[in-house]
Design a protein around this motif. Structure first.
Motif, PDB file in Angstrom:
ATOM      1  N   GLY A   7      14.277  15.043 -15.803  1.00 14.24           N
ATOM      2  CA  GLY A   7      14.274  14.963 -17.252  1.00 14.24           C
ATOM      3  C   GLY A   7      15.182  16.033 -17.824  1.00 14.24           C
ATOM      4  N   GLN A 199       4.977  20.335 -21.367  1.00 15.33           N
ATOM      5  CA  GLN A 199       5.498  19.756 -20.124  1.00 15.33           C
ATOM      6  C   GLN A 199       4.758  20.207 -18.872  1.00 15.33           C
ATOM      7  N   ARG A 218       5.824  17.232 -16.473  1.00 16.48           N
ATOM      8  CA  ARG A 218       6.176  15.947 -17.060  1.00 16.48           C
ATOM      9  C   ARG A 218       7.372  16.156 -17.978  1.00 16.48           C
ATOM     10  N   GLY A 220      10.243  13.600 -19.792  1.00 21.63           N
ATOM     11  CA  GLY A 220      10.698  12.224 -19.925  1.00 21.63           C
ATOM     12  C   GLY A 220       9.866  11.325 -19.038  1.00 21.63           C
ATOM     13  N   SER A 221      10.519  10.505 -18.232  1.00 19.88           N
ATOM     14  CA  SER A 221       9.800   9.620 -17.313  1.00 19.88           C
ATOM     15  C   SER A 221       9.592  10.245 -15.937  1.00 19.88           C
ATOM     16  N   ASP A 222      10.076  11.477 -15.737  1.00 19.26           N
ATOM     17  CA  ASP A 222       9.988  12.135 -14.431  1.00 19.26           C
ATOM     18  C   ASP A 222       8.713  12.968 -14.315  1.00 19.26           C
ATOM     19  N   ARG A 223       8.203  13.039 -13.079  1.00 24.13           N
ATOM     20  CA  ARG A 223       7.016  13.821 -12.783  1.00 24.13           C
ATOM     21  C   ARG A 223       7.269  14.673 -11.536  1.00 24.13           C
ATOM     22  N   ARG A 267       1.272   8.779  -9.781  1.00 21.29           N
ATOM     23  CA  ARG A 267       2.130   9.214 -10.884  1.00 21.29           C
ATOM     24  C   ARG A 267       3.614   9.207 -10.507  1.00 21.29           C
TER      25      ARG A 267
END
Length: 300
Positions: A7, A199, A218, A220-223, A267
């Motif tokens: 992200g 985040q 966290r 954006g869409s990234d973990r 996730r």
């Protein structure tokens, strides 16, 4: 310097000691050798040296920088000049860790937050450094040090707990935890989570120590998941019930390991254990009631 972007966050691996071997029977005394032999084809040579019968590990910490300008350090390694009589490889160590941090573009005064995943000597050492007057002072003068209250209380010698680690933890609280608490820089968190910001969230994963925790990122869409010592070797991905000698409470450690690995799968998180050499970070997948490596991290 290994760096990866997730992200709008940049993660950098800051190495204190490069990969080295430790006796398998010392680190994992209760794990059958057959477990290692069954997975030798992919564990060796990066994570296992079969000829020397050694498990290979690395001493590293994780530097997180966001576009908002926050600078966060997850764990701080062993530290220099420590009295660690029961841990010879940590005793009177001298490394260039702060130089490595500088090479990554960060000075000690730039760090906003230090997150200690747990209180062990190889995770809190650079919390402090010895000043010219011989006293231990916070290495990161502008940082909050986030430590679980469970670990703070458990390892405080004043509380007289009998621990599995025993002499291996001699002087750790006194030189690496108490000074930052006296300086007023600690945040002792408790409960089912602690939010660093929007985040980053810390969640308990007890067993390795009473206050062992993991850090979820966290962006954006990234973990991402910073797992501390939930895992010492990738063997524990495929054999999650295997415990090292350093786990204070093995049944709780097994439960935490299985639960957190499952959450990482659910996730889609990139997993950053504290001591994996080589690729260092990994995505995992389920295989029945166990797990397997899905993909290793790609650094730049």
């Amino acid at each position: 310097m290994d760096t990866i972007a997730l992200g709008d966050v940049e993660i950098t691996r800051v190495v204190e000691l490069p990969a080295r071997g430790g006796a398998r029977q010392y680190i994992f005394p209760d794990v059958p050798v057959e477990h290692w032999e069954a997975h030798e084809n992919w564990l060796a040579p990066t994570f296992l040296d079969p000829a020397a019968d050694e498990v290979r590990t690395m001493m590293q910490t994780w530097l997180i920088r966001s576009q908002e300008g926050r600078t966060i350090l997850i764990d701080t390694g062993i530290g220099n000049d420590r009295e660690r009589p029961a841990m010879p490889s940590f005793h009177h160590l001298h490394t260039h860790y702060l130089d490595e941090l500088t090479a990554a573009g960060v000075r000690p005064q730039d760090v906003d937050t230090v997150i200690c995943t747990h209180v062990h000597g190889d995770h809190v050492g650079w919390n402090t450094r010895r000043a010219d007057d011989g006293e231990w002072r916070p290495t990161f003068p502008n940082a909050q040090y986030v430590i679980s209250r469970a670990d703070f209380d458990y390892w405080n010698p004043a509380n007289g707990h009998r621990t599995r680690s025993g002499p291996r933890m001699a002087n750790v609280f006194e030189d690496s935890v108490a000074p930052v608490h006296r300086s007023g820089q600690t945040v002792l968190w408790e409960g089912d989570h602690y939010d660093i910001d929007a985040q980053l969230r810390i969640e308990p994963a007890p067993g390795h120590t009473p206050g062992s925790s993991v850090v979820w990122l966290r962006s954006g869409s990234d973990r991402a998941l910073f797992a501390g010592d939930l895992l010492h070797s990738p063997l524990q991905i495929v054999e999650p019930d295997d415990c090292p000698t350093f786990d204070e409470d093995e049944p709780r450690a097994r439960d935490s390991r299985r639960r957190v690995l499952g959450e990482a799968v659910d996730r889609g998180a990139l997993l950053f254990p504290a001591h994996f050499p080589g690729p260092g970070a990994v995505e995992v997948r389920r295989v029945g009631d166990r797990f397997a490596v899905k993909k290793w991290a790609a650094w730049r």
